[in-house]
Enzyme design. Structure first.
Site, PDB file in Angstrom:
ATOM      1  N   ARG A 130      18.738  -7.102  55.871  1.00 41.55           N
ATOM      2  CA  ARG A 130      18.081  -6.417  54.749  1.00 41.55           C
ATOM      3  C   ARG A 130      17.682  -4.987  55.104  1.00 41.55           C
ATOM      4  NH1 ARG A 130      16.940 -10.486  51.167  1.00 41.55           N
ATOM      5  NH2 ARG A 130      16.455 -12.479  52.158  1.00 41.55           N
ATOM      6  N   CYS A 166      23.085  -6.350  65.297  1.00 43.29           N
ATOM      7  CA  CYS A 166      22.225  -6.366  64.110  1.00 43.29           C
ATOM      8  C   CYS A 166      20.797  -5.977  64.475  1.00 43.29           C
ATOM      9  CB  CYS A 166      22.310  -7.716  63.405  1.00 43.29           C
ATOM     10  SG  CYS A 166      21.867  -7.564  61.665  1.00 43.29           S
ATOM     11  N   GLU A 181      10.251  -3.774  58.775  1.00 45.93           N
ATOM     12  CA  GLU A 181      10.203  -5.242  58.831  1.00 45.93           C
ATOM     13  C   GLU A 181       9.028  -5.704  59.704  1.00 45.93           C
ATOM     14  OE1 GLU A 181      13.698  -7.149  60.498  1.00 45.93           O
ATOM     15  OE2 GLU A 181      12.972  -9.137  59.962  1.00 45.93           O
ATOM     16  N   GLN A 205      18.823  -2.242  65.663  1.00 48.34           N
ATOM     17  CA  GLN A 205      17.557  -1.688  65.159  1.00 48.34           C
ATOM     18  C   GLN A 205      16.575  -1.490  66.311  1.00 48.34           C
ATOM     19  OE1 GLN A 205      16.596  -4.511  62.013  1.00 48.34           O
ATOM     20  NE2 GLN A 205      18.392  -3.945  60.805  1.00 48.34           N
ATOM     21  N   LYS A 262      31.155 -33.852  66.026  1.00 47.08           N
ATOM     22  CA  LYS A 262      32.163 -34.103  64.975  1.00 47.08           C
ATOM     23  C   LYS A 262      32.881 -32.817  64.596  1.00 47.08           C
ATOM     24  CE  LYS A 262      30.015 -35.521  61.262  1.00 47.08           C
ATOM     25  NZ  LYS A 262      28.596 -35.614  61.547  1.00 47.08           N
ATOM     26  N   GLU A 303      30.218 -11.245  66.387  1.00 48.88           N
ATOM     27  CA  GLU A 303      30.404 -12.591  66.952  1.00 48.88           C
ATOM     28  C   GLU A 303      31.056 -13.561  65.967  1.00 48.88           C
ATOM     29  OE1 GLU A 303      27.491 -11.181  66.225  1.00 48.88           O
ATOM     30  OE2 GLU A 303      25.961 -12.629  65.613  1.00 48.88           O
ATOM     31  N   GLY A 352      18.156 -11.176  64.687  1.00 48.10           N
ATOM     32  CA  GLY A 352      16.900 -11.903  64.556  1.00 48.10           C
ATOM     33  C   GLY A 352      16.080 -11.377  63.398  1.00 48.10           C
ATOM     34  N   SER A 371      23.426 -38.258  65.447  1.00 53.84           N
ATOM     35  CA  SER A 371      23.947 -36.918  65.127  1.00 53.84           C
ATOM     36  C   SER A 371      24.243 -36.195  66.440  1.00 53.84           C
ATOM     37  CB  SER A 371      22.927 -36.145  64.295  1.00 53.84           C
ATOM     38  OG  SER A 371      21.732 -36.020  65.011  1.00 53.84           O
ATOM     39  N   HIS A 413      27.734  -8.330  62.610  1.00 52.99           N
ATOM     40  CA  HIS A 413      27.806  -9.479  63.527  1.00 52.99           C
ATOM     41  C   HIS A 413      29.247  -9.687  64.001  1.00 52.99           C
ATOM     42  CE1 HIS A 413      23.689 -10.963  63.056  1.00 52.99           C
ATOM     43  NE2 HIS A 413      23.779 -10.517  61.820  1.00 52.99           N
TER      44      HIS A 413
HETATM   45  N1  GLN Z   1      15.944  -8.623  60.520  1.00 51.63           N
HETATM   46  C1  GLN Z   1      16.897  -7.577  60.475  1.00 51.63           C
HETATM   47  C2  GLN Z   1      17.293  -7.237  59.043  1.00 51.63           C
HETATM   48  O1  GLN Z   1      17.096  -8.000  58.150  1.00 51.63           O
HETATM   49  C3  GLN Z   1      18.118  -7.911  61.308  1.00 51.63           C
HETATM   50  C4  GLN Z   1      18.887  -9.074  60.760  1.00 51.63           C
HETATM   51  C5  GLN Z   1      19.830  -9.688  61.761  1.00 51.63           C
HETATM   52  O2  GLN Z   1      19.710  -9.456  62.964  1.00 51.63           O
HETATM   53  N2  GLN Z   1      20.747 -10.509  61.291  1.00 51.63           N
HETATM   54  O3  GLN Z   1      17.827  -6.197  58.800  1.00 51.63           O
END
Ligand code: GLN
Length: 571
Positions: free
Chosen positions: A459, A378, A402, A382, A16, A506, A351, A12, A504
């Site tokens: 979330r 993201c 969180e 926060q 590919k 990216e 994250g 792997s 995001h």
């Molecule tokens: N953990 C955070 C949330 O759920 C950020 C999510 C992320 O960075 N994709 O809101």
């Protein structure tokens, strides 16, 4: 309608996905409408629930599908947008088949891999092929894997159904170099092709991943044992940047071969855009170093699209962007912040979970206090909000629910519609949403438009109860979801460039079309770089100052060679 199936052999991580993407790119340059999709034999319904250690990045499509990172390569190398129809796993197939069986749709028949599972697979090929000239389907995993067999069987049946002239099999394989023997070895390739032929698939093209030049004798040998013409033995060595791959494969004649095999007349135009991209990568006029502060920095693939987008922003700015990967937990140690010294920009990517968050908060504070450009994605937004509330608004207990469900000042809170959700898979705020940009902000300036659409996967969100105080203290909301009044972008007015987004970006950057915010971030880093150099230059007389600047620019002509960008990844 033509179909290319891409399989992999021997090991792997051969690239590919990148090979498929580069072929798609070349066919597009030849004027064909191309779509690339991925079938993965694992039993997860999608990779959304997999750990980055297992799977690398989860790539989010416009419609909210959580997919394999190879779909990111497909979208970066070709122009079409993909949908959930272009990402299929065994988990999805079995979920459908079992549901159908429970509903009685099989009319009392015994439900079997052939035909019920293989029919589901073939259906997805037909669906994926709508409105395009060429559909490239990559099969994940390695030939010989038990779980991959139904997919290969379905491909074989498919070729029989549509006729051999419209289907083409391309097998990507490894030709290892044995140091002791001092030579490349073809046996693994022979055996993996034999494995394919055993199930009735004769590849038309064999792409050989190797670290040394293959001589004619080797090519003859592979041709003979694998039963393909010599010109269909394609050598594919590592390239310094993945964006060199289309050019490298074009030199090997891959795209020419494909259009010939399909009997198409599509000559390669003179202006291949990939040549320009590679020229820009290899001849930068500027150089900056940015720090990516994350918790999976040792993994090649965890922040794949972020690293690629940074490269795109470098291409747009004729700038070589060095990435210093910084483990957020290391910043939590004594003197940890010294790891941030000399950076021209700090990026905190997305994250989940609280590990490393205090280190990320420290990085955001460092960026804010030292006027270093900051870009939060993201979770990175926060983090920036928590830091601002703690250290500027002096709300010591500021945190995200969180990380601390009992937080005294829940400046980041769970979205209302998330509270009742129990299932983990595909239940976040996912996919593309509208964002309205406020006039007079850095975000609005970068985008140059009032309304944009960006992809989400989270979330939690900024708690609107704190927004007034934040704005009064200088952290303004520059992007808002107009329907639900959700904070999408924040920035610090008095800072040279401190922008953080809840989405995001990216996932929407391309090598020839850098995402506007990434491009603006790298531009700000370039400004910071030049300003940081200025005090040293100040001591020197004016004429000399110019010379120093010129010299540095000239030096920066080495090609961008980044590990993260090597075509070695394949999940
Ligand atoms: N953990 C955070 C949330 O759920 C950020 C999510 C992320 O960075 N994709 O809101």
């Amino acid at each position: 309608m033509k179909y290319v199936f891409v399989t992999g052999g021997v090991v792997s991580s051969l690239g590919k996905g990148l090979t498929a993407a580069a072929l798609g790119a070349l066919l597009e340059v030849r004027g064909l409408k191309v779509r690339i999709q991925k079938f993965d034999p694992y039993l997860n319904v999608d990779p959304g629930t997999m750990s980055p250690y297992q799977h690398g990045e989860v790539y989010v499509l416009e419609d909210g599908a959580e997919t394999d990172l190879d779909l990111g390569h497909y979208e970066r190398f070709t122009s079409g947008k993909l949908s959930k129809l272009n990402s299929l796993s065994s988990g999805q197939i079995y979920e459908n088949v079992i549901q159908n069986e429970r509903r009685g749709l099989y009319l009392g028949k015994t439900v079997q891999v052939i035909p019920h599972v293989t029919n589901e697979i073939k259906d997805r090929i037909y669906q994926g092929a709508k409105d395009v000239d060429v559909l490239i389907t990559e099969i994940g995993g390695t030939t010989g894997d038990i779980e991959g067999l139904p997919f290969l069987e379905a491909m074989r049946q498919f070729a029989l159904e549509v006729g051999p002239r419209d289907c083409l099999f391309m097998h990507v394989t490894l030709v290892p170099y044995l140091g002791a023997a001092g030579e490349l070895k073809t046996k693994p390739t022979q055996q993996s092709v034999a494995k394919l032929r055993e199930i009735g698939i004769q590849p038309h093209i064999v792409v050989c991943r190797c670290e040394h030049d293959m001589d004619n004798e080797m090519r003859d040998k592979i041709s003979m044992f694998c039963n393909v013409p010599v010109k269909a033995v394609i050598e594919c060595q590592d390239v310094a940047s993945i964006y060199e791959l289309p050019i490298a494969l074009e030199k090997e004649g891959l795209d020419e071969l494909v259009v010939d095999l399909f009997g198409m007349k599509r000559p390669m135009p003179d202006n291949n855009l990939w040549t320009d991209i590679v020229n820009r990568i290899n001849n930068p006029r500027h150089e900056v170093t940015i720090g990516v502060v994350g918790k999976y920095i040792e993994l090649q693939d965890a922040y794949k699209s972020v690293y690629e987008s940074v490269t795109h922003a470098g291409i747009a700015n004729y700038c070589r962007v060095n990435v210093r990967r910084i483990d957020a937990e290391d910043l939590e140690a004594r003197n940890g912040l010294s790891l941030l010294k000399g950076l021209d920009g700090i990026l905190v990517p997305g994250g989940f979970g609280d590990r490393g968050t205090e280190g990320k908060i420290a990085a955001a504070r460092y960026a804010r206090e030292n006027n270093v450009p900051y870009y939060g994605l993201c979770l990175g937004l926060q983090i920036a909000v928590i830091e601002f509330c703690r250290n500027v608004l002096k709300l010591k207990g500021a945190n995200s629910l969180e990380f601390d469900q009992e937080a005294i000042e829940p400046v980041i809170t769970m979205m209302e519609d998330q509270k009742k959700i129990v299932d983990k898979g595909a239940t976040m705020r996912l996919g593309s949403y509208e964002c309205q940009l406020q006039p007079g902000t850095k975000a609005r300036k970068a985008y140059g438009e009032e309304y944009v659409r960006e992809r989400h996967r989270h979330r939690f969100e900024v708690n609107n109860a704190y927004v007034g105080a934040m704005q009064r203290a200088g952290m303004v909301v520059s992007g808002l979801n107009p329907r639900r009044n959700l904070v999408e972008i924040v920035e610090i007015k008095a800072h040279p460039w401190f922008v953080a987004v809840q989405f995001h970006p990216e996932f929407q950057s391309k090598p020839n079309e850098a995402h506007p915010l990434f491009a603006a971030f790298v531009k700000a880093a370039m400004k910071h770089h030049n300003a940081a150099k200025a005090p040293v230059a100040k001591k020197a007389p004016k004429a000399k100052k110019k010379k120093t600047a010129k010299k540095t620019t000239k030096k920066a002509t080495k090609p961008v060679v980044k590990k993260a960008a090597e075509p070695k990844t394949d999940s």
